[in-house]
Design a protein around this motif. Structure first.
Motif, PDB file in Angstrom:
ATOM      1  N   ALA A 242       0.828  -1.206   0.000  1.00  0.00           N
ATOM      2  CA  ALA A 242       0.000   0.000   0.000  1.00  0.00           C
ATOM      3  C   ALA A 242       0.865   1.259   0.000  1.00  0.00           C
ATOM      4  CB  ALA A 242      -0.921  -0.011   1.219  1.00  0.00           C
ATOM      5  N   LYS A 243       1.929   1.254   0.778  1.00  0.00           N
ATOM      6  CA  LYS A 243       2.794   2.435   0.856  1.00  0.00           C
ATOM      7  C   LYS A 243       3.484   2.692  -0.475  1.00  0.00           C
ATOM      8  CE  LYS A 243       4.586   5.715   3.445  1.00  0.00           C
ATOM      9  NZ  LYS A 243       5.096   6.594   2.389  1.00  0.00           N
ATOM     10  N   LEU A 244       3.973   1.631  -1.106  1.00  0.00           N
ATOM     11  CA  LEU A 244       4.630   1.804  -2.400  1.00  0.00           C
ATOM     12  C   LEU A 244       3.627   2.278  -3.449  1.00  0.00           C
ATOM     13  CD1 LEU A 244       7.105   1.557  -4.181  1.00  0.00           C
ATOM     14  CD2 LEU A 244       6.549  -0.857  -4.523  1.00  0.00           C
ATOM     15  N   LEU A 245       2.433   1.738  -3.442  1.00  0.00           N
ATOM     16  CA  LEU A 245       1.411   2.172  -4.389  1.00  0.00           C
ATOM     17  C   LEU A 245       1.081   3.649  -4.198  1.00  0.00           C
ATOM     18  CD1 LEU A 245      -0.930  -0.937  -4.128  1.00  0.00           C
ATOM     19  CD2 LEU A 245       0.465  -0.332  -6.098  1.00  0.00           C
ATOM     20  N   GLN A 246       1.007   4.074  -2.955  1.00  0.00           N
ATOM     21  CA  GLN A 246       0.715   5.484  -2.681  1.00  0.00           C
ATOM     22  C   GLN A 246       1.869   6.380  -3.124  1.00  0.00           C
ATOM     23  OE1 GLN A 246      -1.146   6.821   1.149  1.00  0.00           O
ATOM     24  NE2 GLN A 246       0.834   7.812   1.463  1.00  0.00           N
ATOM     25  N   ASP A 247       3.084   5.976  -2.811  1.00  0.00           N
ATOM     26  CA  ASP A 247       4.238   6.807  -3.157  1.00  0.00           C
ATOM     27  C   ASP A 247       4.445   6.890  -4.663  1.00  0.00           C
ATOM     28  OD1 ASP A 247       4.689   7.254  -0.504  1.00  0.00           O
ATOM     29  OD2 ASP A 247       6.236   5.717  -0.300  1.00  0.00           O
ATOM     30  N   ALA A 248       4.045   5.838  -5.390  1.00  0.00           N
ATOM     31  CA  ALA A 248       4.199   5.843  -6.847  1.00  0.00           C
ATOM     32  C   ALA A 248       2.984   6.417  -7.559  1.00  0.00           C
ATOM     33  CB  ALA A 248       4.462   4.424  -7.339  1.00  0.00           C
TER      34      ALA A 248
END
Length: 853
Positions: free
Chosen positions: A73-79
């Motif tokens: 979820a964090k990577l999806l948000q940051d990207a």
């Protein structure tokens, strides 16, 4: 931190799952946390495990003998990932494209996906959201909301994910309700007048026994195409706009330790304009189109796709409504220490679209946005699974049932310049005629009665599908090091189709031309007698496109097909030590047959059957999964060899779609993924490289269901498949750190794709050269992440690239082929076509404010 007990190599041991930032970034499936549970800045960050559910149970990624790319979820948000199209930047080997409208979105893995825009074709790459299979990729397109993670499973998944898929699965898992109250919101503004807002709240409703989560979002954006409206009546001068809203609510009932029931209801609505094209090559018809268009603004004579200037006189409004309910219940049983799982899904999805079919400013051919061009899916699915484990055996048995009802309307409407355009084209081919008299001479009908504006074709299709399957998936620990997995699925499907075709003018213009030409039987009369015999079919073809053919008027067809198929997998995994595991696997995949829900002709005669058979694949993999440097680095490498039989191809040839089953397609290559928690605290990297050599086998006309289609497909035998780049690579580096009382964030994500052909007929003009997409984000906020301000950009280098290139309708002749003595075709390269492209999104940027409680 939390601990969990796991079994590996015949021994139980505890895994410590640290909830540090780098761990979240690298895809770990962590439980929902209260917003004030952020780790302190001085907590050490480690990687010990990434947990996935690729086999319907929690396992370490390094223990699963499957190629899985996991996105947290964090990577999806940051990207900046909002939908399945955005996520391709993080996934090597994944390509996602859209064409006539955003609902016609296609995902491809290892170069393989469903080619074409026919809703009668199932997806080669399945999309599953919270355990519920979505019937087509486009149906799963939209704001994905609050996510726990996304798992991209590569290769056929023929056992555990509802409907069978032949190329892979995108498994999307959303966040569950939390037992601790939390709330968050974000607001975004950006270029192209972008603005968006979302908010979420979660927490207990009735103590620990009833938990809830609610998510709402509203996003708008102007279009990045500048549209020249030509003849009108369109007045909107931008396209690829965005305007949608989403509501997603959840209830989690936990009456006791043995039972949990999760209910999810969601609704999304989109009212946008999409999709126009730009010219990538303008043929000789361009000057003629400009001559008949108001102000001469019909088409770009000097193709410059990078300018993002499109020509469309008709509106491209699209309306998408998507809603549904899912219920997942899990009950622990005393029987063999097992768990019974029930997943029920009820969904309704509808799309209504307008389209400028000729993609020019001339009012030639279009579809209205009044429902005459629409598709609606109503689906019900029910899955039951019983799973348990012993010291050596993890076992699962289940049953799956699904009903899918598809209702499709299709239309082609003559514009005010259709007759003038066809007249101009034909008068250039027939000496002694002019645009004003050529149609009356060819049809015998009075001027003004041929191809009357507002008349045209209107078709209605229905398709009902019922699928029932029994499946099992079992892993047995033969020794402490060796584990064998057997998965098996038996599927029985029935599909029924009806089609009703009408022409509001009875196809009178084409019918009159057929009668006078002698090609329908009899002797040519009038000007037809002066036209060389060899040229008559070409002239008649200009008058008798399939939407004008009277043979379809009041035609009704019906068909029913039943399929029964086995699919499954066998895997062997050997763990050499705690850090290295190797595996070998075989998988049999299957994608159901279907019906070509479009007008299909052989010559001037409608095809008697619209059915195309099932697609199957045999896939072999050899892989190694490693944990290095005290599990700071996870590196996985897999080689694959896949052979598809009866590959379903639906290719657009400028006026008609041709559905064919290609006898054989092979895809060979390898996938590599890396997850790295660097020695610099707060700095992490995730990336991968994929190589896929995806080719059609050699075939000749006699190998096709319809040998007459071979001329248009003659570039395929032995060639690299369309949308199948040999090399793709992606990488995402993230840095988060608390410094001077503030939390700092930086993310840079990139995806490189080698060259590939974007046309399913492989015409050279449809090539896309290699390109790289770069996304970035920097942010600053409070140490506890209560607030965060982020500046972001997508496609930072403003890379201009083509999603799909098509033959511009009615604007020239594609590559010409000559029959050789051995029955094969030789391409002579006589190509006068105009080619249009659906372009990728340009550079976008903005600022986002996030707040949490």
């Amino acid at each position: 931190m939390r601990t969990m007990t796991s079994y590996r190599g015949g021994k139980f041991f505890n895994k410590v799952l640290l909830t540090g930032t780098s761990l979240a970034l690298l895809g770990t499936a962590l439980p929902a946390l209260a917003q004030n549970d952020a780790p302190p800045a001085d907590e050490p960050e480690e990687i010990l495990e990434i947990v996935v559910t690729a086999q319907k149970r929690e396992q370490s990624l390094q223990d699963v003998p499957i190629v899985v790319t996991t996105l947290s979820a964090k990577l999806l948000q940051d990207a900046g990932v909002r939908d399945i199209k955005d996520m391709q930047v993080l996934t090597p080997g994944l390509t996602v494209t859209s064409t006539q409208n955003e609902s016609l979105t296609t995902a491809r893995i290892r170069g393989v996906g469903t080619v074409g825009d026919n809703p009668g074709m199932e997806s080669s790459v399945g999309v599953v959201i919270d355990g519920v299979y979505r019937p087509r990729n486009g149906v799963g397109f939209g704001d994905l909301g609050e996510l726990e993670r996304i798992e991209v499973l590569k290769g056929p998944q023929g056992t555990l994910f509802g409907k069978n898929t032949s190329a892979g699965v995108i498994n999307i898992i959303s966040k569950k309700p939390s037992s601790v109250f939390g709330a968050e919101a974000e607001a975004t503004v950006g270029n192209y007048d972008a603005r968006g807002f979302s908010a979420a709240v979660t927490g207990p409703i009735a103590g620990e026994e009833v938990l809830g989560r609610l998510y709402v979002a509203k996003r708008e954006r102007g279009g990045y195409y500048d549209v020249v409206t030509g003849d009108g009546p369109r007045t909107t001068t931008e396209d690829a706009t965005q305007d949608f809203q989403t509501v997603r609510g959840q209830l989690l009932f936990v009456p006791n330790d043995d039972l949990s029931i999760r209910v999810i209801g969601d609704w999304s609505s989109r009212e946008e304009r999409c999709c126009v094209t730009v010219q990538t090559r303008t043929g000789p018809t361009g000057a003629l189109i400009n001559a008949i268009t108001t102000g001469g603004q019909g088409i770009d004579l000097t193709a410059s796709p990078e300018d993002m200037t499109a020509y469309a006189n008709r509106d491209t409004r699209q309306f998408i409504d998507d809603k549904g309910v899912s219920i997942e219940a899990n009950l622990k049983l005393d029987f063999l220490d097992s768990t019974l799982t029930s997943v029920t899904g009820i969904r309704n999805w509808k799309n209504v679209n307008g389209q400028d079919i000729d993609y020019t400013g001339a009012d030639i051919l279009y579809r209205r946005d009044n429902g005459d061009f629409s598709a609606e899916f109503k689906t019900f699915s029910q899955e039951l699974r019983l799973a348990g484990s012993t010291d050596k055996l993890n076992w699962l048995i289940g049953a799956f049932y699904a009903e899918e009802d598809l209702d499709r309307m299709d239309s082609y409407v003559y514009g005010t310049k259709y007759a003038a355009y066809i007249s101009a084209l034909l008068s250039q081919q027939i000496p002694g005629t002019t645009p004003s008299n050529v149609l009356p001479l060819l049809t015998g009908r009075a001027a003004g009665t041929n191809f009357v504006a507002g008349q045209g074709a209107l078709d209605h299709y229905t398709q009902s599908a019922k699928s029932f399957a029994l499946f099992t998936n079992n892993s047995y620990q033969v020794t402490e090091a060796l584990e064998l997995t057997l998965g098996l699925r038996y599927t029985a499907e029935t599909k029924e189709m009806t089609g009703v075709y009408t022409n509001s003018d009875s196809g009178a213009t084409c019918g009159a031309a057929i009668a006078r030409s002698g090609l329908g039987g009899g002797t040519p009369t009038g000007i037809w007698a002066l036209i060389p015999t060899a040229s008559r079919p070409t002239v008649l073809g200009g008058l008798c496109a399939f939407w004008a053919n009277p043979a379809f008027n009041n035609r009704q067809v019906a068909d029913e097909q039943e399929e029964k198929e086995w699919s499954g997998t066998f895997k062997g995994a050997y763990r050499w030590n705690d850090n290295i595991m190797t595996y070998a696997s075989y998988a049999r995949g299957y994608k159901g047959g279907g019906f070509n829900l479009d007008r299909a002709l052989t010559g001037l005669t409608p095809n008697s059957s619209l059915y195309f058979p099932a697609e199957t694949v045999d896939s072999y993999e050899l892989g190694v999964k490693t944990s290095l440097f005290d599990k700071k680095v996870l590196f996985n490498l897999t080689a694959f060899d896949q052979t598809f039989n009866d590959f379903q191809l639906n290719t657009f040839l400028g006026t008609a779609f041709v559905v064919e089953s290609i006898p054989e397609l092979t895809s060979k290559g390898w996938d590599a993924d890396i997850y790295w928690a660097t020695p610099i605290r707060g700095l992490s990297f995730q990336g991968g490289i994929a190589y896929a050599d995806t080719k059609y086998a050699e075939f000749v006309a006699a190998d096709l269901n319809n040998p007459g289609s071979f001329a248009q497909l003659s570039l395929l035998p032995g060639a690299q498949m369309s949308f199948a780049p040999k090399w793709t690579s992606s990488g995402s580096v993230t840095y988060t750190r608390n410094v001077a009382g503030l939390r700092w964030l930086a993310n840079l994500s990139a995806k490189h794709t080698s060259s590939y052909n974007t046309g399913s007929d492989l015409i050279p003009f449809k090539m896309q050269e290699s390109f790289t997409l770069l996304n970035g984000r920097i942010g600053i906020g409070s140490e506890d992440s209560r607030w965060m301000v982020e500046i972001w950009g997508q496609n930072l280098t403003d890379e201009s690239y083509k999603q799909v290139v098509i033959n511009a309708p009615l604007q020239g002749t594609g590559f010409q082929s000559t029959v050789q003595p051995d029955g094969t075709f030789y391409n002579r390269g006589l190509d006068s076509n105009t080619y249009d492209a659906f372009m990728g999104a340009p550079k976008t940027y903005g600022i986002t404010l996030r707040v949490k409680y």
